[in-house]
Motif scaffolding. Structure first.
Motif, short mmCIF file in Angstrom:
data_model
loop_
_atom_site.label_atom_id
_atom_site.label_comp_id
_atom_site.label_asym_id
_atom_site.label_seq_id
_atom_site.Cartn_x
_atom_site.Cartn_y
_atom_site.Cartn_z
N PRO A 115 0.84 -1.21 0.00
CA PRO A 115 0.00 0.00 0.00
C PRO A 115 0.88 1.26 0.00
O PRO A 115 1.59 1.53 0.98
CB PRO A 115 -0.80 -0.13 1.30
N PRO A 116 0.87 2.01 -1.09
CA PRO A 116 1.85 3.10 -1.23
C PRO A 116 1.38 4.45 -0.71
O PRO A 116 0.18 4.71 -0.56
CB PRO A 116 2.07 3.17 -2.74
N GLN A 117 2.36 5.27 -0.47
CA GLN A 117 2.11 6.67 -0.15
C GLN A 117 1.76 7.40 -1.45
O GLN A 117 0.82 8.19 -1.49
CB GLN A 117 3.38 7.26 0.48
N LEU A 118 2.52 7.10 -2.49
CA LEU A 118 2.30 7.66 -3.82
C LEU A 118 2.68 6.62 -4.86
O LEU A 118 3.61 5.85 -4.66
CB LEU A 118 3.18 8.90 -4.05
N GLY A 119 1.96 6.62 -5.96
CA GLY A 119 2.30 5.71 -7.05
C GLY A 119 1.88 6.29 -8.38
O GLY A 119 0.93 7.08 -8.45
N MET A 120 2.57 5.90 -9.45
CA MET A 120 2.26 6.41 -10.77
C MET A 120 2.50 5.35 -11.84
O MET A 120 3.49 4.62 -11.79
CB MET A 120 3.11 7.64 -11.09
N LEU A 121 1.59 5.28 -12.80
CA LEU A 121 1.76 4.46 -14.00
C LEU A 121 1.54 5.38 -15.19
O LEU A 121 0.50 6.04 -15.30
CB LEU A 121 0.73 3.32 -14.02
#
Length: 225
Positions: A115-121
């Motif tokens: 479970p991330p603090q921030l993520g991007m695809l």
């Protein structure tokens, strides 16, 4: 967690299966021999002496594939610095693109495992790769500091967890026609329905991204344009 992560690399029908694994993303010596054999490479402990004090840490897990689909990635584990602060871990992944892989499902799987603090695809296409900002944190895939992250821009899919989830006005975003899903500790948000839209109709993607950014507070993103 390591088993779940390695299992996620089979989502592309074997097209993302690692060929080599290592503790160092710049040096690969071990062939990937399956999930069970990777246990020795996953989160193995090491120690370092700093100013006379011996500290233990978990070594990175890196993998790569040279054949189709060519890609590389690494998992940096959460740790504590000398001040006792918890420094979040990170997954970095770069790949040739292929419509044979459900990239959104892979991204979602990682958001569920870690479970991330921030993520991007995001799929970086010519309009962005040819810009004058090609070395900015957005294109590097960086959120600046792990202890005090910034959000440079919106990728095709974003995950906002922890303190960033509070900046997501879910009702307003959904009412504006953006796909939004509540997931683990935050929200998984997409600009359009399909990742391919970034390439097939970049002007539309760019327009929708600008509209989405207006649904966040003015100082939320580093890139204002």
């Amino acid at each position: 967690m390591g088993e779940k992560f390695i299992d996620s690399l089979s989502l592309g029908g074997g097209l993302l299966a690692p060929e080599q694994v290592s503790h160092n993303a710049d040096e690969f010596t071990e062939p990937f021999m399956g999930k069970a054999a990777s246990e020795s490479v996953w989160a193995s402990k090491a120690s370092i002496r700093v100013n006379g004090t011996l500290s233990e840490f978990y070594q990175d897990f890196a993998w790569r594939r040279k054949r189709t689909i060519k890609h590389s990635g690494s998992v940096v584990h959460t740790t504590r610095n000398a001040r006792g602060q918890l420094v979040p871990g990170a997954i970095s992944f770069r790949s040739a693109c292929s419509d044979k892989v459900d990239w959104c499902s892979l991204f979602k799987a990682w958001c569920e495992v870690f479970p991330p603090q921030l993520g991007m695809l995001h799929h970086f296409s010519d309009p962005e790769l040819g810009s004058n900002e090609k070395n900015n944190s957005f294109q590097i895939g960086s959120f600046n500091s792990a202890l005090k992250p910034d959000v440079p821009n919106i990728g095709w899919a974003m995950f906002f967890g922890d303190e960033f989830a509070g900046d997501v006005d879910a009702e307003r975003i959904v009412a504006s026609g953006f796909p939004l899903e509540k997931l683990s500790n935050g929200y998984l948000l997409r600009v359009t329905n399909e990742l391919q839209d970034v390439v097939s109709d970049f002007p539309l993607f760019s327009k929708r991204r600008a509209e989405l950014k207006k649904l966040f507070k003015d100082d939320f993103f580093l890139i204002k344009d």
